[in-house]
Design an enzyme around this catalytic site. Structure first.
Site, mmCIF file in Angstrom:
data_model
loop_
_atom_site.group_PDB
_atom_site.id
_atom_site.type_symbol
_atom_site.label_atom_id
_atom_site.label_comp_id
_atom_site.label_asym_id
_atom_site.label_seq_id
_atom_site.Cartn_x
_atom_site.Cartn_y
_atom_site.Cartn_z
ATOM 1 N N LYS A 290 0.845 -1.197 0.000
ATOM 2 C CA LYS A 290 0.000 0.000 0.000
ATOM 3 C C LYS A 290 0.879 1.245 0.000
ATOM 4 O O LYS A 290 2.070 1.170 0.338
ATOM 5 C CB LYS A 290 -0.890 -0.015 1.250
ATOM 6 N N TYR B 53 13.115 32.433 4.466
ATOM 7 C CA TYR B 53 11.874 33.157 4.775
ATOM 8 C C TYR B 53 11.817 33.644 6.227
ATOM 9 O O TYR B 53 12.288 32.965 7.135
ATOM 10 C CB TYR B 53 10.669 32.229 4.578
HETATM 11 C C1 LIG Z 1 0.025 -1.685 6.977
HETATM 12 C C2 LIG Z 1 -0.529 -2.875 7.605
HETATM 13 C C3 LIG Z 1 0.301 -3.938 8.025
HETATM 14 C C4 LIG Z 1 1.801 -3.875 7.997
HETATM 15 O O1 LIG Z 1 2.284 -3.295 9.173
HETATM 16 P P1 LIG Z 1 3.839 -3.031 9.424
HETATM 17 O O2 LIG Z 1 3.903 -2.480 10.773
HETATM 18 O O3 LIG Z 1 4.248 -2.071 8.378
HETATM 19 O O4 LIG Z 1 4.512 -4.337 9.269
HETATM 20 C C5 LIG Z 1 -0.288 -5.073 8.493
HETATM 21 N N1 LIG Z 1 -1.642 -5.172 8.575
HETATM 22 C C6 LIG Z 1 -2.454 -4.187 8.197
HETATM 23 C C7 LIG Z 1 -3.921 -4.357 8.332
HETATM 24 C C8 LIG Z 1 -1.943 -2.999 7.710
HETATM 25 O O5 LIG Z 1 -2.749 -2.007 7.349
#
Ligand SMILES: *Cc1c(COP(=O)(O)O)cnc(C)c1O
Length: 812
Positions: A477, A707
């Site tokens: 993601k 700035y």
């Molecule tokens: C993003 C996510 C993960 C991964 O978590 P990490 O801490 O990056 O390993 C696992 N499960 C769900 C539901 C997530 O949204």
């Protein structure tokens, strides 16, 4: 011709009739699972392990089987037997660092004197060494092989395979220490490579190595001639005095050499001296001759880079060397990168292969034909003469100049282009011509580190344990945590993970459009995207009754679905996060609804820990696990089948192996941030964010920078302006000295406010010029520390690197 040995079923196979597959039951990929697939590709000879035979092999009527108690051992024995046929000198290299560089430099330094067989890249493992040595054939006059170990008792297996006549022990460091009781034990184990060697070259300044050689190696191999060197110890056989680029090498029993070194950093100097001692050992003692060889030496970069090309092409830049083994590896990589509809391969002559030309180009021609590229371009006089072995429609040029003079760049439109050539063909000029220029801020992604990290977590969940091993879903993601979802997903697909997950349908569509076939779960499936999901075989996470009903209704309306292929959905259970998910009370209704719709199938059910990385929440994690198992049991009873259960994220994998269930969800750990702190240093950083200095100026004390006059100077300062700002993902909170930037080895503070596209830093303490590259995060500045500076977490920094920052992917 030697039969071809294959251990990795994903590899390109040039000549299946002449290929033997060794089905190694590894922790990652059990070779026995891929035999039917290889049979379909024409392979007929299989070495398999007794007891791991599979019923589906019965259909393979023309297969020839060799059943052995242990396939890896059989491979190693065969390699040792192969090695025993040759009486040529063989250089065997081990040590913690520099093995590959010493090997590659020796090959460069000796290319005019010997026909050399050497390990491709850094093939130095229990499998890599046998494959490397198996390349030896009757025309070779020298072998150079490296051997590495990660656990005790491994070198014993490699020793008879390499059987070095000349040994090189480069140095000893702390890598892989976890497998060994002590550094001494590690040295002792590595020394076994030299049990039958005639001489051993090593640096006496490493007292652990020196001591163990005297105590152990001398006891088992009393005849071995030790060739030691030192910068300080006069008892060594050679003393090395280094001043700047000048080396004075003095032999204790007479003789001295005065040489100019092409590289002067301490690691390179050490590697160079090891190489020189090998040359002396081989009888190349003429000072002028040695200097000539040194002058031709090139830096070793095994890096294979993925670059954006002109006309929407992608370039695989592998312009460092060209041999058959390296070509195999590059073609494998090309196969992973199916991000464009066309494939083009540009290849130079293969130099100094030691094989008769006809054999060599038959083999290369087969490899290329098997690949079915849309265009093959051969460059060099020899390839030109061997056109007959290559697909019709291929283009040939006598040299790089004539290619560059004529090249119609349109040929590369929408293609993945592999550019692979021997050094002397200077294919970097081709890359220059075809590359879309990248400057400014670049996020470099190390694909080997990604693979390393994946394998670390794989080993944690114990892929090979039990009858149904724990599967891995990888979270890609948010643009794969900023790393670049398509390229990362391609790599994961190549490494055969079980599942991918994205947040939104669009992210999944992009993966599908780029040739990713793995199952993909979508965590936020809005009803407007339901059609998109089905059309792209994307599987929604369903977290509420409302959403479940909408999905059921939607699926009913689709008359085009194949009734034999159930529609897949994933159930999310809320065990304490209170974000998305069904509460236990919802489950009876969920079960009833699903039972009314037998065309819906639940492949997996999952939940998420709220504090997997923090010990203070251990009790709550345990409670979540208990609730989850209760919920899944209820579901299993109600549905009459058992969906795959998954609970753990990266930190959970390390901290709660007992909760791993049927699958785990790997996220940030893959991208190089290990948050559990239990085994620090085991995952490698993946991303390096770099930018360049646009301008440097001297600003007087009392003046201000940026700035709102926030950067007030209390000293005369050199101020550098960087081509990165908060719009690129360099958070505004790093302003006014909070952030530090790595500039040629010095950490330099920001000064004034961060601007949208630029940042000013104080480089008074650094040695630096305009145009230099600087590191925002990467090997020298960890993402974790950087995040702490502004009170956030690594996730936010990684995913904030904006789209306009170019990603460059590379393999070491
Ligand atoms: C993003 C996510 C993960 C991964 O978590 P990490 O801490 O990056 O390993 C696992 N499960 C769900 C539901 C997530 O949204």
């Amino acid at each position: 011709m030697n039969p071809i040995w294959l251990t990795d079923s994903r590899q390109v196979i040039a000549d299946p009739q002449n290929t033997v597959f060794f089905a190694i039951p590894g922790t990652r990929h059990d070779g026995h699972l891929y035999i039917n697939e290889l049979y379909e590709r024409g392979v007929r000879q299989f070495v398999v392990q007794q007891g791991l035979e599979r019923p589906e092999w019965q259909a393979l009527t023309h297969a020839e089987w060799i059943r052995v108690p242990n396939v890896l051992v059989a491979l190693q024995h065969e390699a040792a037997r192969h090695r025993a046929q040759f009486t040529i000198p063989v250089v065997g290299i081990t040590g913690s660092n520099g093995k590959t560089i010493v090997k590659e430099w020796l090959a460069q330094l000796l290319a005019t004197d010997f026909v050399i067989a050497r390990s491709p890249k850094s093939y130095n493992s229990q499998v890599g060494v046998p494959l490397s040595v198996h390349q030896l054939n009757g025309s070779h006059t020298l072998g150079i092989f490296e051997a590495g170990i990660s656990a005790p008792h491994e070198m014993v297996n490699l020793e008879p395979i390499v059987a070095p006549t000349i040994g090189v022990f480069t140095n000893i460091g702390t890598a892989h220490d976890e497998g060994f009781r002590s550094r001494k034990q590690k040295v002792a184990e590595k020394l076994r490579l030299f049990t039958h060697a005639q001489c051993l070259i090593y640096r006496k300044d490493y007292s652990d190595i020196d001591e163990e050689i005297r105590l152990l190696l001398k006891a088992v191999n009393p005849a071995i001639r030790l060739v030691s060197w030192s910068t300080t110890d006069e008892a060594a056989d050679f003393t090395a005095q280094v001043t700047g680029p000048t080396l004075r090498l003095t032999r204790s029993n007479g003789g001295a050499w005065h040489l100019q070194l092409p590289f002067t950093d301490p690691a390179s100097v050490e590697n160079l001296i090891h190489c020189l001692l090998v040359l002396l050992e081989l009888g190349l003692t003429d000072e002028a001759g040695l200097q000539k060889r040194l002058n031709r030496l090139r830096p070793v970069s095994m890096r294979l880079e993925l670059k954006e090309g002109i006309h929407n092409s992608v370039l695989i830049d592998d312009t460092y060397n060209n041999d058959v083994a390296g070509l195999q590896l590059a073609l494998n990589f090309l196969n992973q990168q199916r991000t464009r509809p066309r494939q083009v391969i540009i290849l130079s002559d293969v130099l100094q292969s030691g094989q008769p030309e006809a054999d060599l180009y038959t083999q290369i021609g087969q490899l290329i034909s098997e690949q079915h590229p849309d265009l093959f371009v051969g460059i060099g006089p020899v390839l030109n003469g061997q056109r007959g072995h290559f697909p019709a429609g291929s283009a040939f040029y006598p040299d790089t100049e004539s290619f560059l003079a004529e090249v119609p760049a349109e040929l590369f439109r929408d293609a993945v282009v592999l550019v692979k050539g021997a050094r002397s063909f200077t294919f970097e000029r081709i890359i220059n011509r075809l590359q879309r220029k990248v400057h400014g801020t670049v996020l470099h992604i190390n694909l080997d580190a990604l693979t390393h990290n994946l394998n670390y977590y794989r080993a944690k969940v114990g892929r090979s344990a039990g009858p149904s091993p724990t599967k891995i879903m990888v979270m890609v993601k948010a643009f794969a945590y900023g790393a670049g979802s398509v390229e990362v997903a391609q790599l994961l697909q190549f490494n055969r993970v079980d599942y991918l997950a994205v947040a939104y349908a669009d992210e999944g569509v992009q993966l599908r459009q780029n040739g990713v076939d793995l199952p993909i779960m979508v965590m936020n499936p809005a009803p407007e995207t339901f059609a998109t999901l089905l059309d792209h075989r994307l599987e929604p996470e369903i977290y509420s009754l409302r959403l479940l009903r909408e999905w059921c209704d939607f699926v009913q309306t689709r008359s085009d679905l194949n009734p034999d292929e159930p529609v897949r959905l994933h159930l999310k259970i809320d065990t304490g996060m209170h974000r998305l998910g069904f509460l236990p009370d919802d489950l009876p209704a969920v079960i009833a609804l699903l039972n009314e719709h037998p065309n819906l199938q639940v492949p997996t059910v999952f939940s998420h820990l709220v504090g997997a990385d923090e010990a203070q929440f251990n009790a709550f994690s345990q409670e979540q696990y208990t609730r989850f198992v209760q919920a899944t049991t209820q579901l299993e009873d109600g549905l009459g089948y058992c969906p795959t259960r998954h609970l753990l994220n990266s930190a959970g994998i390390v901290r709660f192996p007992e909760f791993r269930l049927d699958m785990v969800r790997l996220g940030i750990g893959l991208y190089g941030v290990e948050s559990s702190q239990i085994e620090p240093g085991r995952v490698l950083p993946v991303g390096t964010l770099r930018t360049v200095i646009s301008q440097i100026k001297t600003v007087r004390a009392g003046d201000t920078v940026g700035y709102s006059r926030r950067g007030v100077l209390d000293h005369d300062a050199r101020i550098a302006t960087l081509a990165i700002g908060y719009a690129d993902g360099y958070d505004r909170r790093f302003g006014n000295g909070v952030g530090k930037i790595w500039v040629n080895g010095t950490l330099c503070p920001t000064i004034g406010n961060i601007c949208m596209d630029m940042t000013m830093i104080d480089v008074t303490a650094a040695s630096v010029s305009e145009g230099d590259e600087v590191e925002i995060f990467g090997p020298n500045v960890s993402v974790k520390e950087l995040a702490q500076l502004i009170g956030t977490i690594p996730y936010e920094l990684l995913t904030n690197v904006s789209d306009r920052v170019k990603r460059v992917f590379y393999k070491e």
